[in-house]
Design an enzyme around this catalytic site. Structure first.
Site, PDB file in Angstrom:
ATOM      1  N   LEU A  16       0.821  -1.212   0.000  1.00 25.55           N
ATOM      2  CA  LEU A  16       0.000   0.000   0.000  1.00 25.55           C
ATOM      3  C   LEU A  16       0.858   1.265   0.000  1.00 25.55           C
ATOM      4  CD1 LEU A  16      -2.768   1.467   0.395  1.00 25.55           C
ATOM      5  CD2 LEU A  16      -2.366   1.236   2.846  1.00 25.55           C
ATOM      6  N   LYS A  80     -14.714   0.971  15.783  1.00 23.29           N
ATOM      7  CA  LYS A  80     -14.928   0.373  17.105  1.00 23.29           C
ATOM      8  C   LYS A  80     -14.455   1.347  18.175  1.00 23.29           C
ATOM      9  CE  LYS A  80     -10.513  -1.975  16.514  1.00 23.29           C
ATOM     10  NZ  LYS A  80      -9.838  -3.238  16.298  1.00 23.29           N
ATOM     11  N   ILE A 116      -9.083  -3.558   4.654  1.00 21.99           N
ATOM     12  CA  ILE A 116      -9.689  -3.021   5.875  1.00 21.99           C
ATOM     13  C   ILE A 116     -10.629  -4.039   6.518  1.00 21.99           C
ATOM     14  CG2 ILE A 116      -9.446  -0.587   5.243  1.00 21.99           C
ATOM     15  CD1 ILE A 116     -12.409  -0.646   4.378  1.00 21.99           C
ATOM     16  N   GLY A 117     -10.633  -4.025   7.844  1.00 23.03           N
ATOM     17  CA  GLY A 117     -11.570  -4.845   8.600  1.00 23.03           C
ATOM     18  C   GLY A 117     -11.248  -6.326   8.661  1.00 23.03           C
ATOM     19  N   GLY A 119      -7.961  -7.889   8.983  1.00 23.30           N
ATOM     20  CA  GLY A 119      -6.787  -8.343   9.739  1.00 23.30           C
ATOM     21  C   GLY A 119      -7.136  -8.601  11.192  1.00 23.30           C
ATOM     22  N   LEU A 120      -6.715  -7.699  12.047  1.00 25.43           N
ATOM     23  CA  LEU A 120      -6.980  -7.828  13.481  1.00 25.43           C
ATOM     24  C   LEU A 120      -8.473  -7.778  13.787  1.00 25.43           C
ATOM     25  CD1 LEU A 120      -4.105  -5.453  14.644  1.00 25.43           C
ATOM     26  CD2 LEU A 120      -4.148  -7.937  14.886  1.00 25.43           C
ATOM     27  N   ASP A 121      -9.255  -7.131  12.915  1.00 22.82           N
ATOM     28  CA  ASP A 121     -10.693  -6.993  13.153  1.00 22.82           C
ATOM     29  C   ASP A 121     -11.510  -8.227  12.764  1.00 22.82           C
ATOM     30  OD1 ASP A 121     -10.485  -4.528  14.326  1.00 22.82           O
ATOM     31  OD2 ASP A 121     -10.920  -3.415  12.492  1.00 22.82           O
ATOM     32  N   LEU A 148      -0.542  -7.910   0.773  1.00 25.22           N
ATOM     33  CA  LEU A 148       0.859  -8.340   0.542  1.00 25.22           C
ATOM     34  C   LEU A 148       0.915  -9.789   0.101  1.00 25.22           C
ATOM     35  CD1 LEU A 148       2.554  -6.611   3.600  1.00 25.22           C
ATOM     36  CD2 LEU A 148       2.722  -5.963   1.195  1.00 25.22           C
TER      37      LEU A 148
END
Length: 148
Positions: A16, A80, A116-117, A119-121, A148
């Site tokens: 990115l 969040k 977005i949203g 990965g960790l989310d 990636l």
């Protein structure tokens, strides 16, 4: 061929930060507490700084904060309340709707984002794609999603 009044959403492999077209605005998801201590949010925090500037905007879940850097916008999509929470689908959708409104108000046509949203989310990628498609349909924006 890209029509000037058609939304275009493409997912491409690449970095990115090094591969996005020059002048593209960037966006990623964060929590209202602005911690940004893990994942790509940590990279955004170190690269673009401006934590105080973001705090002063006093944005809440479902809204978008932003910084202006090098003639483009860096959007912080607040999905969040706390960094250790997971976003609800409703809050994710509200925040993306606000992103569209803010982009239209600021004349942003080209946006580059990470996945977005997802990965960790932990939101499913197919769901995220569908929400982006539904939210930006009818706009004349181009969104590139990088992985990636």
């Amino acid at each position: 061929m890209e029509s000037s009044d058609t939304f275009n959403f493409t997912e491409i492999q690449g970095d990115l930060f090094t591969d996005h077209p020059p002048g593209d605005s960037l966006a990623h998801c964060i929590s209202e507490d602005l911690r940004m201590g893990k994942g790509i949010a940590d990279i955004f925090k170190k690269k673009f700084r401006g934590l105080q500037e973001l705090k002063e905007q006093n944005k809440k879940v479902g809204q978008v904060a932003y910084l202006e850097r090098d003639g483009r916008y860096i959007f912080y999509i607040i999905t969040k309340e706390k960094y250790f929470h997971k976003p609800s689908k409703a809050n994710f959708e509200r925040a993306l709707n606000d992103l569209r409104v803010v982009c239209e108000e600021m004349g942003v046509k080209n946006l580059s984002i990470p996945r977005i949203g997802t990965g960790l989310d932990k939101l499913p990628l197919e769901y995220v794609h569908n929400v982006i498609d539904a939210t930006f349909q009818g706009s004349d924006m181009r969104i590139l999603m990088y992985y990636l």
